[in-house]
Design a protein around this motif. Structure first.
Motif, PDB file in Angstrom:
ATOM      1  N   THR A 222       0.851  -1.191   0.000  1.00 39.59           N
ATOM      2  CA  THR A 222       0.000   0.000   0.000  1.00 39.59           C
ATOM      3  C   THR A 222       0.876   1.225   0.000  1.00 39.59           C
ATOM      4  N   ALA A 223       0.284   2.290  -0.345  1.00 33.67           N
ATOM      5  CA  ALA A 223       0.886   3.620  -0.268  1.00 33.67           C
ATOM      6  C   ALA A 223       2.319   3.599  -0.787  1.00 33.67           C
ATOM      7  N   SER A 224       3.154   4.340  -0.134  1.00 31.75           N
ATOM      8  CA  SER A 224       4.500   4.433  -0.678  1.00 31.75           C
ATOM      9  C   SER A 224       5.507   3.676   0.143  1.00 31.75           C
ATOM     10  N   GLN A 225       5.036   2.828   1.051  1.00 34.46           N
ATOM     11  CA  GLN A 225       5.994   2.127   1.895  1.00 34.46           C
ATOM     12  C   GLN A 225       5.768   0.633   1.815  1.00 34.46           C
TER      13      GLN A 225
ATOM     14  N   LEU B  77       2.577   4.980 -11.352  1.00 30.38           N
ATOM     15  CA  LEU B  77       1.171   5.086 -11.004  1.00 30.38           C
ATOM     16  C   LEU B  77       0.735   6.531 -10.968  1.00 30.38           C
ATOM     17  N   GLU B  78      -0.566   6.742 -11.191  1.00 31.77           N
ATOM     18  CA  GLU B  78      -1.149   8.072 -11.023  1.00 31.77           C
ATOM     19  C   GLU B  78      -1.240   8.371  -9.534  1.00 31.77           C
ATOM     20  N   LYS B  79      -1.477   9.658  -9.223  1.00 33.72           N
ATOM     21  CA  LYS B  79      -1.529  10.056  -7.810  1.00 33.72           C
ATOM     22  C   LYS B  79      -2.586   9.291  -7.026  1.00 33.72           C
ATOM     23  N   HIS B  80      -3.809   9.189  -7.619  1.00 29.21           N
ATOM     24  CA  HIS B  80      -4.877   8.570  -6.828  1.00 29.21           C
ATOM     25  C   HIS B  80      -4.661   7.067  -6.712  1.00 29.21           C
ATOM     26  N   GLU B  81      -3.911   6.498  -7.670  1.00 34.18           N
ATOM     27  CA  GLU B  81      -3.694   5.051  -7.612  1.00 34.18           C
ATOM     28  C   GLU B  81      -2.666   4.687  -6.550  1.00 34.18           C
TER      29      GLU B  81
ATOM     30  N   GLN C 275      -2.384   5.383  -3.544  1.00 36.53           N
ATOM     31  CA  GLN C 275      -2.854   5.032  -2.207  1.00 36.53           C
ATOM     32  C   GLN C 275      -3.578   3.696  -2.192  1.00 36.53           C
ATOM     33  N   GLN C 276      -3.937   3.182  -3.370  1.00 37.31           N
ATOM     34  CA  GLN C 276      -4.712   1.940  -3.416  1.00 37.31           C
ATOM     35  C   GLN C 276      -3.849   0.751  -3.054  1.00 37.31           C
ATOM     36  N   ILE C 277      -4.541  -0.231  -2.497  1.00 35.37           N
ATOM     37  CA  ILE C 277      -3.868  -1.510  -2.279  1.00 35.37           C
ATOM     38  C   ILE C 277      -3.896  -2.257  -3.595  1.00 35.37           C
ATOM     39  N   ASP C 278      -2.798  -2.881  -3.943  1.00 37.12           N
ATOM     40  CA  ASP C 278      -2.741  -3.701  -5.164  1.00 37.12           C
ATOM     41  C   ASP C 278      -3.151  -2.913  -6.385  1.00 37.12           C
ATOM     42  N   ALA C 279      -2.576  -1.695  -6.494  1.00 36.21           N
ATOM     43  CA  ALA C 279      -2.898  -0.886  -7.669  1.00 36.21           C
ATOM     44  C   ALA C 279      -2.303  -1.513  -8.912  1.00 36.21           C
ATOM     45  N   ARG C 280      -2.989  -1.313 -10.046  1.00 36.32           N
ATOM     46  CA  ARG C 280      -2.502  -1.867 -11.303  1.00 36.32           C
ATOM     47  C   ARG C 280      -1.990  -0.749 -12.198  1.00 36.32           C
ATOM     48  N   ALA C 281      -0.853  -0.991 -12.820  1.00 41.80           N
ATOM     49  CA  ALA C 281      -0.356  -0.052 -13.823  1.00 41.80           C
ATOM     50  C   ALA C 281      -0.696  -0.621 -15.186  1.00 41.80           C
TER      51      ALA C 281
ATOM     52  N   THR D  98       0.236  -5.545 -11.355  1.00 41.98           N
ATOM     53  CA  THR D  98       0.368  -5.022 -10.000  1.00 41.98           C
ATOM     54  C   THR D  98       1.845  -5.064  -9.630  1.00 41.98           C
ATOM     55  N   PHE D  99       2.137  -4.539  -8.446  1.00 40.61           N
ATOM     56  CA  PHE D  99       3.530  -4.537  -8.022  1.00 40.61           C
ATOM     57  C   PHE D  99       4.053  -5.963  -7.884  1.00 40.61           C
ATOM     58  N   GLU D 100       3.187  -6.855  -7.421  1.00 38.72           N
ATOM     59  CA  GLU D 100       3.654  -8.234  -7.252  1.00 38.72           C
ATOM     60  C   GLU D 100       3.923  -8.896  -8.601  1.00 38.72           C
ATOM     61  N   ASP D 101       3.097  -8.579  -9.605  1.00 40.12           N
ATOM     62  CA  ASP D 101       3.375  -9.109 -10.943  1.00 40.12           C
ATOM     63  C   ASP D 101       4.701  -8.573 -11.443  1.00 40.12           C
ATOM     64  N   PHE D 102       4.914  -7.289 -11.150  1.00 40.97           N
ATOM     65  CA  PHE D 102       6.154  -6.650 -11.579  1.00 40.97           C
ATOM     66  C   PHE D 102       7.350  -7.341 -10.946  1.00 40.97           C
ATOM     67  N   LEU D 103       7.217  -7.695  -9.666  1.00 39.60           N
ATOM     68  CA  LEU D 103       8.307  -8.410  -8.995  1.00 39.60           C
ATOM     69  C   LEU D 103       8.527  -9.777  -9.626  1.00 39.60           C
ATOM     70  N   ASP D 104       7.439 -10.441  -9.980  1.00 38.17           N
ATOM     71  CA  ASP D 104       7.576 -11.740 -10.652  1.00 38.17           C
ATOM     72  C   ASP D 104       8.364 -11.596 -11.948  1.00 38.17           C
ATOM     73  N   LEU D 105       8.040 -10.528 -12.662  1.00 36.99           N
ATOM     74  CA  LEU D 105       8.717 -10.262 -13.931  1.00 36.99           C
ATOM     75  C   LEU D 105      10.213 -10.088 -13.699  1.00 36.99           C
ATOM     76  N   LEU D 106      10.546  -9.193 -12.750  1.00 39.83           N
ATOM     77  CA  LEU D 106      11.961  -8.921 -12.512  1.00 39.83           C
ATOM     78  C   LEU D 106      12.688 -10.139 -11.988  1.00 39.83           C
ATOM     79  N   SER D 107      11.964 -10.943 -11.197  1.00 39.37           N
ATOM     80  CA  SER D 107      12.618 -12.139 -10.656  1.00 39.37           C
ATOM     81  C   SER D 107      12.956 -13.123 -11.763  1.00 39.37           C
ATOM     82  N   ALA D 108      12.021 -13.318 -12.690  1.00 35.50           N
ATOM     83  CA  ALA D 108      12.280 -14.274 -13.771  1.00 35.50           C
ATOM     84  C   ALA D 108      13.403 -13.794 -14.677  1.00 35.50           C
TER      85      ALA D 108
END
Lengths: 685, 189
Positions: free
Chosen positions: B4-7, B38-42, B44-50, B85-95
């Motif tokens: 969430t958020a920036s942390q 991400l956009e500003k409003h996104e 703050q969302q949990i599991d925001a999608r880019a 999502t951020f987790e998908d992004f991590l999967d990408l970088l990990s592979a």
């Protein structure tokens, strides 16, 4: 009545279920629960059903984790289950699942492991087991943090990444190799500096206390001159940088540091460490990159593995597209043409001719070096001051220039041969190797003569010294004994040349001139060319950038070989001049920054990019060979049988280690082949 | 749960380290780069999608001819629009990371090359693959005879069961013998 029994059973099952979710730590609490259950059973039901209840209780007992009532087999099973879960956790990163699924599995498994692991220790051993588990966890965390720290410490990561994105992974591999060399040299320098130079400087006899540590009276006037220092004479010669400074006193200073032993051991340690590091890297490369020379997947590999995902630059990407297209078209053409073979005889004749020309080149360069070294000996006998700068530095300059021009010549000759580029590259590398080797050995042979000459001189001088000292002694004793003995300033003592220092000096001069030539080549060859192409383009009749001469491409193989041979010379000379390794560290550092700048500013990405990545092990093999050959001459000088046999044992061990790793690779290949055959047979049945 | 958020929470960070081949610094850098997308409003969302369009503007992916396929393979969105999502992004970088194993790289490479997502590489997939690799311009494309020749050569080499397509195990077998694959199948932020 059975309902009451069933109710009881239900109750007890419920209790067990509850107890499962708590950590079963307190034995007393458990015993109490058991007692309560037994009482309830005894109190409530008919005696006939008590056996059934007992059976049920036993069954449900098996589900509850109470270590002291589990049989050894069940304990084993539980332990296995926990270990299996742990392995699953470790393997999660390698599974191609989406992150959410991995997270769920991770959390489940971690819960399971935590729940049952604490309960596994039995009785007295329990605290120890829990302690072990805690320590293992801490150790793994420490390892992970350490890995993170190590990755953060790697220098120049951003620079290399930038180069990768502009030029692809093959050019970047040279810089990665350079960085690896730098690491090795730093370690060798640390060894030499810490165990040899610093003790001698701090605890050995200071400058001026002994004849071998003092500049002779005759040279004192010019000892500080820049020209003399640049040639590594004067004060530089009589310093910790060279072998001659080190005394043969058995121990030095208040620590009773055994200097000669340390010097010798550092030499041995340098050799052993270098061998170990090179062979370990070779073994790792051999394992990773698959086995054998496989041409059976030519097209598939071009299709599936030719794109370089590190490219982040549009121009490089365009280049890559073009080169992939060309390589496809060429491969298709080659396949069609391989069915016809015309004019083998002409090709064969041209290839023989090319090899003959190359041999002539090699012989010529060897003779040139021998001739030049002889001439420099003559100059030395005449006295070096009478000659020009060129004549004094002739040997180094000639060797460096030969190293620069001959490979270009080989390149031109190889156009006669009409090989596939990868094969042509291998021939080219082999010839450059032969060139360097020939030059180096000619140089050493020529040096040998000089060394022998100096040793004879040394004997003569030693003889003269004893005569002179005897006369001095006789002189004082003949007078009255109350007069104090005559003390002589060390600078006045006549002494012979130290051939080891001389050899060290020659190597240092060679390295310095090599460095100068390399940097000048880059400056003139790449930078100058880029400037000319860029600025003359405005007023020239044809497009200089697109046609000839255009910008230079980065010469990977030339640079890698230069690095390898430089390292060979360091290994050879390090025993005679301990300061040489420090010099090399400086050289590699400046090389890194300078070449990073040069490649980004003056070079363009290769047009024809075929990956020479299998040559990684080829370069490592070359390095190993150079290491072996460059350590032969100093070893011949040490001439200790014991030393030789120890080295042989070391060689054997390293060879076994390497062969072991390669055989593992072959085993893997065998398994792959079996799988393939199984697949084929399954499809036919 | 999630980010969430920036942390990034410490717990999430250690879980991600356990589940990917990335180091702590790499995960933190990935988080930083992802939130920039991400956009500003996104934010703050949990599991925001880019969305895919923004992800393909990353300099590491911009010049890659497979950037859309990569996004689609790693995306877990129901609309199959390639958003990460951020987790998908991590999967990408990990592979795509340096320490990833050959198995996982070859698995994802296969899925990237499988343009129609049917689990095998057939002639249409291979043709699209070749066209991706030779660039967009017309004169760079291979002629249809060359294309046919190329595809038949590839199938001859890799198709062991001779069913006209390359499946995952055949693909992995080919890739495992390649010396260049692991070093070129890399993306580093």
């Amino acid at each position: 009545m059975s309902t009451a029994g069933e109710q009881d059973a239900d109750l007890s099952l419920q209790e067990e279920h509850e107890s499962k979710t708590h950590r079963t730590k307190r034995r007393d609490g458990e015993r109490q629960k058991k007692k309560r259950r037994n009482e309830r059973r005894k109190g409530g039901t008919r005696p006939e059903t008590s056996e059934e209840d007992d059976d049920e209780e036993e069954d449900s007992d098996k589900d509850v984790v109470r270590p002291e009532c589990l049989s050894p087999e069940e304990l084993e099973k539980l332990k296995e289950a926990v270990d299996e879960r742990k392995k699953l956790i470790q393997s999660l990163r390698g599974k191609p699942w989406p992150m959410k699924k991995k997270l769920v599995t991770l959390r489940e498994s971690q819960e399971f492991v935590e729940k049952y692991e604490g309960a596994l220790g039995k009785g007295k051993g329990r605290k120890l087991y829990a302690y072990k588990v805690l320590m293992t966890k801490k150790w793994m965390k420490f390892q992970r943090d350490f890995e993170n720290f190590k990755t953060a410490c790697i220098p120049w990561e951003m620079k290399i990444k930038e180069i990768e994105s502009h030029f692809g992974s093959s050019v970047a591999s040279y810089f990665i190799f350079l960085r690896w060399m730098y690491g090795i040299n730093m370690i060798l320098f640390g060894l030499t500096f810490g165990l040899v130079m610093v003790p001698e400087a701090l605890m050995g006899r200071p400058y001026g206390s002994m004849p071998r540590k003092t500049v002779p009276r005759a040279e004192e006037a010019s000892a500080m001159d820049f020209a003399v220092l640049w040639d590594f004479g004067g004060y530089a010669q009589y310093s910790v940088l060279f072998y001659g400074y080190y005394n043969n006193q058995r121990t030095v200073g208040w620590l009773k540091f055994r200097m000669p032993l340390s010097y010798f051991l550092v030499g041995v340690g340098t050799v052993a460490y270098s061998y170990m590091v090179v062979i370990r890297t070779m073994a790792r490369n051999a394992n990773e990159s698959g086995v054998g020379d496989d041409n059976s997947f030519n097209f598939s590999w071009k299709m599936f593995t030719s794109w370089d995902y590190l490219i982040g630059n549009a121009e490089t990407a365009d280049n890559k597209f073009a080169s992939i297209t060309t390589s496809f078209k060429e491969a298709i053409l080659e396949e069609q043409e391989s069915h016809k073979d015309d004019n083998i005889h002409l090709t064969r004749f041209l290839r023989v001719l090319a090899n003959f020309l190359v041999l002539c080149c090699l012989a010529g360069s060897g003779y040139l070096i021998y001739f030049v070294v002889r001439r420099s000996q003559k100059f030395a006998l005449d006295g070096l001051e009478n000659h020009t700068w060129w004549e004094r530095n002739e040997v180094n300059m000639v060797m460096s220039l030969l190293g620069m021009f001959c490979p270009m010549l080989f390149d031109v000759i190889s156009t006669l041969e009409n090989y596939h580029p990868r094969v042509a590259l291998q021939w080219q590398l082999g010839r450059i190797f032969a060139l360097f080797l020939g030059n180096l050995y000619t140089f050493i042979i020529a040096l040998m003569d000089e060394i022998n000459l100096k040793r004879k001189e040394e004997k003569v001088v030693k003889f003269n010294i004893t005569m002179w000292e005897a006369s001095l002694y006789n002189g004082t004793v003949s007078e009255n004994s109350t007069a104090p003995p005559v003390t002589i300033h060390p600078a006045d003592v006549p002494r012979g040349p130290c051939w080891e220092t001389m050899v060290g000096q020659e190597f240092v001069k060679l390295i310095v001139s090599d460095m100068q030539v390399t940097f000048l080549t880059i400056l003139i060859g790449d930078f100058g060319r880029a400037i000319i192409v860029r600025f003359l383009n405005y007023c020239w009749c044809w497009d200089l950038e697109a046609g000839i001469p255009s910008y230079a491409e980065f010469d990977i193989s030339g640079n890698v070989l230069g690095l390898i041979f430089n390292q060979g010379m360091i290994w050879m000379g390090a025993f005679y001049a301990p300061g040489l390794v420090g010099l090399n560290v400086l050289r590699l550092l400046t090389s890194m920054y300078f070449q990073c700048w040069a490649v980004m500013a003056c070079n363009v990405p290769h047009e024809r990019v075929f990956k020479a990545s299998r040559s990684n092990n080829f370069y490592m093999g070359l390095l190993l060979l150079v290491l072996f050959l460059s350590l032969l001459p100093p070893d011949c000088n040490l001439i200790h049988l014991q030393w030789h046999s120890k080295r042989l044992i070391l060689c054997n061990r390293l060879a076994i280690y390497y062969l072991n790793t390669v055989s593992k690779g072959y085993q893997q290949a065998n398994l792959d082949l079996k799988k393939k055959m199984k697949m084929v047979s399954m499809n036919f049945s | 749960m999630g980010t969430t958020a920036s942390q990034l929470s410490k717990e999430s960070l250690s879980e991600y380290q356990e589940l990917t081949f990335l180091t702590k610094q790499e995960i933190l850098l990935a988080h930083k780069r992802f939130t920039e997308l991400l956009e500003k409003h996104e934010k703050q969302q949990i599991d925001a999608r880019a969305p895919m369009g923004r992800i393909t503007t990353l300099p590491e992916l911009k010049s890659n001819p497979f950037k859309e396929r990569i996004c689609q393979v790693f995306s877990t969105s129901e609309q199959k629009d390639g958003s990460l999502t951020f987790e998908d992004f991590l999967d990408l970088l990990s592979a795509f990371s340096d320490s990833a194993t050959l198995e996982i790289k070859s698995h994802y490479a296969f899925r990237i090359f499988d343009f129609d997502d049917d689990g095998t590489l057939d002639c249409a997939d291979l043709e699209k693959l070749v066209n991706c690799l030779t660039g967009e311009t017309n004169d760079a494309k291979l002629s249809s005879t060359e294309m046919k020749q190329l595809i038949s050569n590839i199938l001859e080499e890799s198709d062991i069961d001779k069913d006209g397509t390359v499946n995952l195990s055949e693909f992995q077998h080919v890739i495992s013998r390649s010396p260049d694959f692991v070093s070129s199948f890399k993306i580093v932020l």
